[in-house]
Scaffold this motif. Structure first.
Motif, PDB file in Angstrom:
ATOM      1  N   THR A  30       0.821  -1.210   0.000  1.00  0.00           N
ATOM      2  CA  THR A  30       0.000   0.000   0.000  1.00  0.00           C
ATOM      3  C   THR A  30       0.855   1.260   0.000  1.00  0.00           C
ATOM      4  O   THR A  30       0.594   2.207  -0.755  1.00  0.00           O
ATOM      5  CB  THR A  30      -0.954   0.014   1.218  1.00  0.00           C
ATOM      6  N   MET A  31       1.899   1.288   0.819  1.00  0.00           N
ATOM      7  CA  MET A  31       2.775   2.464   0.871  1.00  0.00           C
ATOM      8  C   MET A  31       3.490   2.678  -0.469  1.00  0.00           C
ATOM      9  O   MET A  31       3.588   3.802  -0.955  1.00  0.00           O
ATOM     10  CB  MET A  31       3.806   2.330   2.003  1.00  0.00           C
ATOM     11  N   ALA A  57       3.003   5.880  -3.044  1.00  0.00           N
ATOM     12  CA  ALA A  57       4.146   6.661  -3.538  1.00  0.00           C
ATOM     13  C   ALA A  57       4.157   6.686  -5.057  1.00  0.00           C
ATOM     14  O   ALA A  57       4.373   7.740  -5.674  1.00  0.00           O
ATOM     15  CB  ALA A  57       5.452   6.079  -2.997  1.00  0.00           C
ATOM     16  N   LEU A  58       3.922   5.548  -5.692  1.00  0.00           N
ATOM     17  CA  LEU A  58       3.895   5.502  -7.157  1.00  0.00           C
ATOM     18  C   LEU A  58       2.748   6.330  -7.723  1.00  0.00           C
ATOM     19  O   LEU A  58       2.909   6.998  -8.757  1.00  0.00           O
ATOM     20  CB  LEU A  58       3.794   4.050  -7.638  1.00  0.00           C
ATOM     21  N   ASP A  88      -3.122  15.321  -0.610  1.00  0.00           N
ATOM     22  CA  ASP A  88      -3.708  14.444   0.397  1.00  0.00           C
ATOM     23  C   ASP A  88      -2.998  13.094   0.430  1.00  0.00           C
ATOM     24  O   ASP A  88      -2.693  12.567   1.500  1.00  0.00           O
ATOM     25  CB  ASP A  88      -5.207  14.274   0.181  1.00  0.00           C
ATOM     26  N   ILE A  89      -2.699  12.544  -0.733  1.00  0.00           N
ATOM     27  CA  ILE A  89      -1.992  11.267  -0.801  1.00  0.00           C
ATOM     28  C   ILE A  89      -0.589  11.413  -0.208  1.00  0.00           C
ATOM     29  O   ILE A  89      -0.138  10.573   0.562  1.00  0.00           O
ATOM     30  CB  ILE A  89      -1.908  10.761  -2.261  1.00  0.00           C
ATOM     31  N   ALA A  90       0.091  12.501  -0.563  1.00  0.00           N
ATOM     32  CA  ALA A  90       1.457  12.727  -0.072  1.00  0.00           C
ATOM     33  C   ALA A  90       1.478  12.894   1.444  1.00  0.00           C
ATOM     34  O   ALA A  90       2.374  12.370   2.116  1.00  0.00           O
ATOM     35  CB  ALA A  90       2.066  13.945  -0.759  1.00  0.00           C
ATOM     36  N   VAL A  91       0.505  13.594   1.996  1.00  0.00           N
ATOM     37  CA  VAL A  91       0.457  13.807   3.452  1.00  0.00           C
ATOM     38  C   VAL A  91       0.195  12.482   4.174  1.00  0.00           C
ATOM     39  O   VAL A  91       0.853  12.165   5.168  1.00  0.00           O
ATOM     40  CB  VAL A  91      -0.610  14.863   3.818  1.00  0.00           C
ATOM     41  N   ILE A  92      -0.744  11.700   3.673  1.00  0.00           N
ATOM     42  CA  ILE A  92      -1.044  10.401   4.285  1.00  0.00           C
ATOM     43  C   ILE A  92       0.181   9.494   4.228  1.00  0.00           C
ATOM     44  O   ILE A  92       0.552   8.863   5.223  1.00  0.00           O
ATOM     45  CB  ILE A  92      -2.255   9.736   3.601  1.00  0.00           C
ATOM     46  N   THR A  94       3.416  10.320   3.843  1.00  0.00           N
ATOM     47  CA  THR A  94       4.512  10.843   4.652  1.00  0.00           C
ATOM     48  C   THR A  94       4.262  10.623   6.142  1.00  0.00           C
ATOM     49  O   THR A  94       5.135  10.130   6.865  1.00  0.00           O
ATOM     50  CB  THR A  94       4.713  12.345   4.364  1.00  0.00           C
ATOM     51  N   ALA A  95       3.085  10.976   6.613  1.00  0.00           N
ATOM     52  CA  ALA A  95       2.769  10.806   8.029  1.00  0.00           C
ATOM     53  C   ALA A  95       2.816   9.333   8.424  1.00  0.00           C
ATOM     54  O   ALA A  95       3.343   8.982   9.491  1.00  0.00           O
ATOM     55  CB  ALA A  95       1.394  11.396   8.336  1.00  0.00           C
TER      56      ALA A  95
END
Length: 149
Positions: free
Chosen positions: A27-28, A32-33, A51-55, A57-58
Protein backbone atom coordinates in the motif's frame (compact mmCIF):
# COMPACT_ATOMS: atom_id res chain seq x y z
CA UNK A 1 -15.76 -12.27 28.24
CA UNK A 2 -17.29 -14.38 25.46
CA UNK A 3 -15.59 -16.75 23.08
CA UNK A 4 -13.94 -15.38 19.97
CA UNK A 5 -16.10 -16.00 16.89
CA UNK A 6 -13.08 -17.53 15.13
CA UNK A 7 -10.54 -19.14 17.43
CA UNK A 8 -6.96 -18.40 16.37
CA UNK A 9 -3.80 -20.15 17.43
CA UNK A 10 -0.25 -18.74 17.24
CA UNK A 11 0.24 -20.00 13.67
CA UNK A 12 -2.94 -18.23 12.50
CA UNK A 13 -1.97 -14.99 14.23
CA UNK A 14 1.55 -15.11 12.75
CA UNK A 15 0.13 -15.68 9.26
CA UNK A 16 -2.22 -12.73 9.67
CA UNK A 17 0.66 -10.53 10.84
CA UNK A 18 2.79 -11.50 7.83
CA UNK A 19 -0.02 -10.80 5.37
CA UNK A 20 -0.84 -7.47 7.02
CA UNK A 21 2.82 -6.43 6.96
CA UNK A 22 3.19 -7.26 3.26
CA UNK A 23 -0.07 -5.49 2.41
CA UNK A 24 1.02 -2.42 4.40
CA UNK A 25 4.26 -2.28 2.43
CA UNK A 26 2.47 -2.76 -0.89
CA UNK A 27 0.00 0.00 0.00
CA UNK A 28 2.78 2.46 0.87
CA UNK A 29 4.65 1.71 -2.37
CA UNK A 30 1.48 2.08 -4.45
CA UNK A 31 0.64 5.40 -2.78
CA UNK A 32 4.15 6.66 -3.54
CA UNK A 33 3.90 5.50 -7.16
CA UNK A 34 0.48 7.13 -7.52
CA UNK A 35 1.83 10.45 -6.24
CA UNK A 36 4.88 10.25 -8.53
CA UNK A 37 2.73 9.31 -11.54
CA UNK A 38 0.33 12.17 -10.91
CA UNK A 39 3.16 14.67 -10.51
CA UNK A 40 5.52 13.64 -13.30
CA UNK A 41 3.47 11.69 -15.87
CA UNK A 42 0.23 13.65 -15.62
CA UNK A 43 1.87 16.95 -14.69
CA UNK A 44 -0.65 17.67 -11.96
CA UNK A 45 -0.03 20.48 -9.51
CA UNK A 46 1.01 19.44 -6.02
CA UNK A 47 -2.27 20.52 -4.44
CA UNK A 48 -4.11 17.95 -6.59
CA UNK A 49 -2.44 14.99 -4.87
CA UNK A 50 -1.30 16.59 -1.62
CA UNK A 51 -3.71 14.44 0.40
CA UNK A 52 -1.99 11.27 -0.80
CA UNK A 53 1.46 12.73 -0.07
CA UNK A 54 0.46 13.81 3.45
CA UNK A 55 -1.04 10.40 4.29
CA UNK A 56 2.00 8.59 2.91
CA UNK A 57 4.51 10.84 4.65
CA UNK A 58 2.77 10.81 8.03
CA UNK A 59 2.29 7.05 7.86
CA UNK A 60 5.94 6.35 7.12
CA UNK A 61 7.26 8.81 9.74
CA UNK A 62 4.95 7.60 12.52
CA UNK A 63 5.37 3.97 11.46
CA UNK A 64 9.16 4.05 11.72
CA UNK A 65 9.04 5.86 15.06
CA UNK A 66 6.52 3.32 16.40
CA UNK A 67 8.68 0.39 15.26
CA UNK A 68 11.67 1.90 17.05
CA UNK A 69 9.68 2.73 20.20
CA UNK A 70 7.93 -0.61 20.59
CA UNK A 71 11.18 -2.49 20.08
CA UNK A 72 10.47 -4.25 16.81
CA UNK A 73 14.01 -3.33 15.74
CA UNK A 74 16.90 -3.66 18.15
CA UNK A 75 19.33 -0.86 17.36
CA UNK A 76 22.92 -1.37 18.38
CA UNK A 77 24.56 1.47 20.23
CA UNK A 78 25.66 3.85 17.53
CA UNK A 79 28.65 6.09 17.91
CA UNK A 80 28.27 9.80 17.20
CA UNK A 81 30.50 9.28 14.16
CA UNK A 82 28.19 6.59 12.75
CA UNK A 83 25.15 8.82 13.35
CA UNK A 84 26.88 11.75 11.63
CA UNK A 85 27.78 9.59 8.62
CA UNK A 86 24.20 8.27 8.38
CA UNK A 87 22.80 11.80 8.69
CA UNK A 88 25.20 13.06 6.00
CA UNK A 89 24.22 10.21 3.69
CA UNK A 90 20.51 10.99 4.15
CA UNK A 91 21.10 14.68 3.47
CA UNK A 92 23.10 13.94 0.30
CA UNK A 93 20.52 11.42 -0.90
CA UNK A 94 17.63 13.81 -0.22
CA UNK A 95 19.41 16.78 -1.79
CA UNK A 96 20.42 14.70 -4.80
CA UNK A 97 16.82 13.61 -5.32
CA UNK A 98 15.59 17.19 -4.94
CA UNK A 99 18.06 18.51 -7.53
CA UNK A 100 17.22 15.61 -9.89
CA UNK A 101 13.50 16.25 -9.45
CA UNK A 102 13.67 19.95 -10.26
CA UNK A 103 16.36 19.97 -12.94
CA UNK A 104 15.63 16.72 -14.80
CA UNK A 105 12.05 15.67 -14.11
CA UNK A 106 10.46 19.12 -13.91
CA UNK A 107 12.99 20.88 -16.19
CA UNK A 108 13.29 23.87 -13.86
CA UNK A 109 16.80 25.35 -13.73
CA UNK A 110 17.99 26.19 -10.22
CA UNK A 111 20.24 29.07 -9.25
CA UNK A 112 22.70 29.06 -6.38
CA UNK A 113 20.16 30.61 -3.99
CA UNK A 114 17.55 27.94 -4.81
CA UNK A 115 20.14 25.17 -4.42
CA UNK A 116 21.23 26.52 -1.04
CA UNK A 117 17.63 26.94 0.10
CA UNK A 118 16.77 23.38 -0.90
CA UNK A 119 19.92 22.06 0.78
CA UNK A 120 19.00 23.80 4.04
CA UNK A 121 15.45 22.47 3.83
CA UNK A 122 16.64 18.90 3.28
CA UNK A 123 19.26 19.19 6.04
CA UNK A 124 16.69 20.54 8.50
CA UNK A 125 14.11 17.86 7.73
CA UNK A 126 16.74 15.13 7.99
CA UNK A 127 17.94 16.55 11.34
CA UNK A 128 14.39 16.58 12.72
CA UNK A 129 13.69 13.03 11.55
CA UNK A 130 17.02 11.75 12.83
CA UNK A 131 16.34 13.34 16.22
CA UNK A 132 12.81 11.89 16.32
CA UNK A 133 14.06 8.40 15.50
CA UNK A 134 16.92 8.55 18.00
CA UNK A 135 14.47 9.71 20.69
CA UNK A 136 11.96 6.97 19.78
CA UNK A 137 14.67 4.29 19.89
CA UNK A 138 16.01 5.61 23.21
CA UNK A 139 12.56 5.77 24.83
CA UNK A 140 11.69 2.33 23.45
CA UNK A 141 14.92 0.91 24.87
CA UNK A 142 14.13 2.43 28.28
CA UNK A 143 10.59 1.06 28.10
CA UNK A 144 11.86 -2.46 27.37
CA UNK A 145 14.39 -2.23 30.22
CA UNK A 146 11.63 -1.22 32.65
CA UNK A 147 9.48 -4.15 31.51
CA UNK A 148 12.38 -6.55 32.01
CA UNK A 149 12.75 -5.56 35.67
Amino acid sequence: MGRAPVPLDERNVESIRKVCTVMYGVTMVLLALAALYRQFALGQATHEFEDIAVILTANVIVGLAAILYFGGVALPRLSPKALAVAYGAFVLLGFGFTVFKYTVLLDQPMGAAALWGNFLTVATICALLTGLYILAAYLGHRRLEKQAR
